[in-house]
Each structure stands twice: as C-alpha cells, then as structure tokens.
Design an enzyme around this catalytic site. Structure first.
Site, PDB file in Angstrom:
ATOM      1  N   HIS A 154       7.153 -11.907  -1.553  1.00  0.00           N
ATOM      2  CA  HIS A 154       8.115 -10.803  -2.335  1.00  0.00           C
ATOM      3  C   HIS A 154       7.404  -9.924  -3.381  1.00  0.00           C
ATOM      4  O   HIS A 154       7.227  -9.937  -4.324  1.00  0.00           O
ATOM      5  CB  HIS A 154       9.252 -11.762  -3.152  1.00  0.00           C
ATOM      6  N   ARG A 168       6.075  -0.064  -3.699  1.00  0.00           N
ATOM      7  CA  ARG A 168       6.645   1.409  -4.255  1.00  0.00           C
ATOM      8  C   ARG A 168       6.131   2.439  -3.254  1.00  0.00           C
ATOM      9  O   ARG A 168       6.371   3.518  -3.506  1.00  0.00           O
ATOM     10  CB  ARG A 168       6.187   1.666  -5.467  1.00  0.00           C
ATOM     11  N   ASN A 178      12.899  -1.001  -1.063  1.00  0.00           N
ATOM     12  CA  ASN A 178      13.446   0.117  -2.140  1.00  0.00           C
ATOM     13  C   ASN A 178      12.554   0.989  -2.642  1.00  0.00           C
ATOM     14  O   ASN A 178      12.128   1.093  -3.686  1.00  0.00           O
ATOM     15  CB  ASN A 178      14.073  -0.771  -3.231  1.00  0.00           C
ATOM     16  N   LYS A 193      16.878  -6.868   4.124  1.00  0.00           N
ATOM     17  CA  LYS A 193      16.832  -7.063   2.818  1.00  0.00           C
ATOM     18  C   LYS A 193      18.020  -6.384   2.200  1.00  0.00           C
ATOM     19  O   LYS A 193      18.434  -5.240   2.448  1.00  0.00           O
ATOM     20  CB  LYS A 193      15.823  -6.651   2.034  1.00  0.00           C
ATOM     21  N   HIS A 253      14.816 -15.134  -5.305  1.00  0.00           N
ATOM     22  CA  HIS A 253      14.725 -15.683  -6.591  1.00  0.00           C
ATOM     23  C   HIS A 253      15.788 -15.963  -7.450  1.00  0.00           C
ATOM     24  O   HIS A 253      16.437 -15.584  -8.196  1.00  0.00           O
ATOM     25  CB  HIS A 253      14.382 -14.216  -7.496  1.00  0.00           C
ATOM     26  N   ASP A 310       7.686 -11.611  -6.782  1.00  0.00           N
ATOM     27  CA  ASP A 310       8.707 -10.354  -7.083  1.00  0.00           C
ATOM     28  C   ASP A 310       7.833  -9.301  -7.831  1.00  0.00           C
ATOM     29  O   ASP A 310       8.386  -8.699  -8.742  1.00  0.00           O
ATOM     30  CB  ASP A 310       9.904 -10.849  -7.662  1.00  0.00           C
ATOM     31  N   HIS A 360       6.225  -1.005 -12.854  1.00  0.00           N
ATOM     32  CA  HIS A 360       6.948  -0.025 -13.419  1.00  0.00           C
ATOM     33  C   HIS A 360       6.025   0.607 -14.543  1.00  0.00           C
ATOM     34  O   HIS A 360       5.243  -0.204 -14.910  1.00  0.00           O
ATOM     35  CB  HIS A 360       8.225  -0.167 -14.091  1.00  0.00           C
TER      36      HIS A 360
HETATM   37  O1  DOR Z   1      13.424  -6.998 -11.596  1.00  0.00           O
HETATM   38  C1  DOR Z   1      13.645  -6.583 -10.467  1.00  0.00           C
HETATM   39  N1  DOR Z   1      12.907  -5.703 -10.013  1.00  0.00           N
HETATM   40  N2  DOR Z   1      14.429  -7.070  -9.713  1.00  0.00           N
HETATM   41  C2  DOR Z   1      14.713  -6.598  -8.474  1.00  0.00           C
HETATM   42  O2  DOR Z   1      15.323  -7.067  -7.797  1.00  0.00           O
HETATM   43  C3  DOR Z   1      13.715  -5.263  -8.202  1.00  0.00           C
HETATM   44  C4  DOR Z   1      12.720  -5.003  -8.782  1.00  0.00           C
HETATM   45  C5  DOR Z   1      12.496  -3.712  -8.619  1.00  0.00           C
HETATM   46  O3  DOR Z   1      12.198  -3.099  -7.529  1.00  0.00           O
HETATM   47  O4  DOR Z   1      11.817  -3.150  -9.841  1.00  0.00           O
END
Ligand code: DOR
Length: 441
Positions: free
Chosen positions: A58, A62, A97, A150, A236, A307, A311
C-alpha cells in the site's frame, strides 16, 4: 555448473518450516536451494535474520510514469522505490490516484513501462475504478503487473470515487479477482463535514471521519460482496468494530492494518504531530489501537502496509480540514515493525506472515512471499539488535518528512535483495534500478 549469482551465508533464514541456520543460494534471480556454493557475490549474514523480501502492499508513489520524475516535488517511482529499498522493502504495490489516474489501459501501459526501467524494487500496480470505466475493469485487472482493482468508496486524496451501491455492485460484477477497498461511507462523510468548520484542531479529523463512517462503509461493502460473491480486501481497517465484524466474513474478506494505526494513538498523536497525524482513515484512540493488536495476534489481519502517502509541507501546513491527508511510511515501516517485534507485540514469524506471505496470498503475487526453492531471490536482512533513531534527514522521499522522526527503535534492515540483486547494504543504495513489474495469478 555455473556459479550461483549470490549466496547469503551464516544467517538465520525465516522459512515456512521455521527458523533455520542455513546458507541460501540464488541463481537466475530465484532461490536455487538452502546450501553454500561457488557464487559471484557472497553476503556474510552472521548474526542477521534473513527474511523473505518484505512487501509493502500500500504505497502512493504519485507517479503516473510519464517520465517526468525529475520534476516530482513530493515523490516519484524512482525516489519512492529508493526509499523502499533503503527501508528494507523489496516490493511495493502502488496506488492509482496519480495524475493522470491509473484507470485505463494506456495509462497503465505507460506506468508499467516506466516502472520496469526506473524502480529500485519490484512493483505491482493498482488500477483505479471510476464510474465510467466499470465495463473495462474485468479486462484491466488481467493486464500484466496489476495487483488489484482499487475502489475509493469514500473520497480521499484525488478524485477517484465510487460511492453508491448500484455502481459498487457493477464494479463487483466486472472481473473476478479480489478488489481492494478504501472503506469509508461517502454520504456520512459529507453529512458530518457540515458539523465542523475550518481551522479547528487537527484532532477533529477523527471526529469528522468517525468510527461509524468506516464501519458503515464496511457493512455496505460486505453486503454487496456476499451478494455478488466477489472477494474483497478491506484496506487500512482502523476500528475495533470492523475488525470484530470482518472475522465473520472470511468467505469474501481479507484485512489490511497499517503500521500507523498500530503505532500512533489519539489524542497524543494529534497533540505531538498536528497535521502530520492526519490521514484517512484517521488515527484513533487507544481502544482501536488495542483492537488492532488483538487482530494481529488472533490472525484476523492478513497484511500490514504503510499507506505511504507523501504530500508537500505546504499542503500539510494548511488549516484543518484543508490539510492534505496522508503520511509517509515506506522507508520506516520495517524499522517500526521490527521495534514492535522487539517489544514483544508480535513474533518475527508473524511479521513475515503479514508482510510477505499475506500480501502474496491476498493479491496472488507470483514468486513472492516465502523463502522456498524456485521463489524469487528477494531478501530483507535485519539486525534485530541494532538500536537506531529514525532521522528525518535520512528520508529520501522529496517531501522530506516522516511522522516517526526522533523515534528510537530496536531492529533495523541492513540489506535488501531483489531477485538476487543486492540493492541496499548498510544504508547505501547499490547498483542500478533493478525493479520489475510483478506477475500476478
Ligand atoms: O490519508 C490518505 N492519503 N488516505 C488515502 O486514502 C489516500 C492517501 C493519499 O493518496 O494521500
């Protein structure tokens, strides 16, 4: 007979039949057997545990694979997989994503080709479900390198979303492999958002996206999965309620828990970390942390992931709820989990089950997940006695931060081997990107 490519000597191997003090030989990228022999490269693993290559199922790297990773400011396939191997991860499964999102054959093909040349570890690719690609999902999940479909059943980072029962049922009826779900009820999320206002403390995140958001999402998904017979992997899982509930749905459900939910506890995490504790689904209170560990102990949990969701610091600094949700983790998941092993919360064998055999079984990764003849020559060598501090300066993801900065841990990955290629040794990345796209059954 040609020499072996690699022999790892004098270590303790975590095999499916127990801990064995044995050498292990690799030829043509695969485990040739548990013995010594002439080899082009030898690693002396005296005093080390030799684990199957650990898998992080997971991560959000990006990077859609368009080849412009040099411009990536928070993460990319080259940087995220470098972080992975530095952290003892030999294989990652990357979320869809991205921009553009991995939701069609052309984007997947671009990403697959790029990853096959630029990844430091092996990589599987999720394909994202949207309301407009449902009819194609059965074909997309059969594409090479696809670990799973997903579904974001509740909205998170990016705009992938399939929230209504009718569309979710159509997704489940398109294709047959296990589907991975972000399970939070979108309608309840929208309703509850109105109860809060901008600038409230970051801890409000867990009140907005409350236990019932997650539990209701999972109940809805289980009802649909039972009706359609389509296997589901609930990503999660963050609540005691879901963990107790999912045990009764083994015919369709498998379960992932995150290192974050096993390590960070509210309200302390929000007080210490502020926005750097904000993720979806949220960090919750001690009751859920205890339930997560109980579910690790009793076998409810199949997989552990990070996960990893980088960012920028600017995006994190925005006031709640506009702060970007997501925490980095691919470089720290192994040290943090080894520390939990040393603290007695789980055995090293159970960690291997959760981070090797579990993801290989749930996603059908060919050649992964166990030290056994014929399986991929993937190894994570760990020093269970090494005590280190997790330093933010060591993080190679361009975003440059970790919520675990300053944490003192016991247990550290000291080498990562991907199909016989030693790509990390003592904190140094070696050679060239050796990663390949993983085949799935
Ligand atoms: O906290 C999260 N960030 N949960 C998610 O489901 C997506 C992920 C992200 O892509 O930033």
């Amino acid at each position: 007979m040609n020499p072996f490519d690699l022999v790892i000597k004098n270590g303790t191997c975590l095999t499916p039949w127990g801990r064995v003090r044995t050498d292990v030989a690799v030829r043509h990228g695969r485990i040739a057997g548990f013995h010594d022999g002439e080899a082009r490269q030898v690693i002396d693993a005296t005093g080390l545990m030799v684990l199957p290559g650990l898998i992080d199922p997971h991560v959000h790297l990006r990077d859609a694979g368009a080849g412009d990773a040099s411009g990536a400011t928070v993460e990319s396939i080259p940087t995220g997989t470098k972080a992975a191997v530095l952290g003892g991860i030999a294989c990652v499964f990357d979320m869809p994503n991205t921009s553009p999102a991995a939701t069609d054959a052309a984007t997947l093909a671009t990403k697959r080709a790029y990853a096959g040349r630029n990844a430091w570890c092996d990589i599987g690719l999720y394909v994202g479900a949207t309301k407009s690609n449902i009819a194609t999902l059965g074909a997309l999940e059969a594409e090479p390198g696809v670990c799973a479909i997903k579904v974001f059943a509740g909205s998170s980072t990016g705009d992938l979303l399939v929230e209504d029962d009718e569309s979710l049922e159509r997704v489940m009826r398109s294709g047959r492999r296990r589907i991975a779900y972000h399970s939070e009820d979108e309608y309840r999320l929208r309703e509850r958002r109105k109860l809060f206002h901008q600038g409230q403390p970051y801890a409000k995140h867990a009140e907005w996206r409350d236990v019932e958001c997650a539990f209701l999402g999972t109940r809805r998904l289980m009802a649909l999965a039972m009706r359609t017979g389509r296997p589901a992997h609930i990503l999660h899982v963050s609540t005691a309620e879901e963990l107790a509930y999912l045990r009764d749905y083994r015919e369709v459900a498998t379960v992932e828990v995150l290192v974050n939910h096993l390590t960070q506890i509210a309200p302390d995490a929000y007080e210490r970390l502020g926005a750097y504790a904000v993720m979806n689904p949220p960090i919750r209170d001690r009751r859920h942390w205890e339930a997560a560990w109980a579910a690790v102990a009793d076998g409810t949990v199949d997989c552990i992931g990070s996960d990893h969701a980088p960012h920028s610091r600017e995006a994190k600094a925005r006031p709640w709820p506009d702060t970007a949700a997501g925490l980095t983790g691919v470089q720290t998941v192994v040290p943090v989990m080894l520390d939990h092993v040393n603290a007695g919360r789980l055995s090293l064998e159970r960690l291997v089950d959760l981070m090797c055999a579990g993801p290989a079984r749930v996603y059908g990764a060919v050649g992964k997940g166990r030290l056994a003849a014929g399986y991929d020559g993937d190894f994570t060598l760990v020093d269970m006695g090494a005590e280190r501090t997790i330093e933010e300066s060591a993080i190679v993801s361009p975003c440059g931060w970790t919520p675990f900065a300053g944490m003192r841990v016991k247990g550290w990955p000291v080498a990562t081997v991907v199909r016989g290629n030693v790509v990390m040794r003592d904190g140094e990345v070696l050679g060239a990107p050796a990663g390949k796209v993983v085949p799935f059954t």
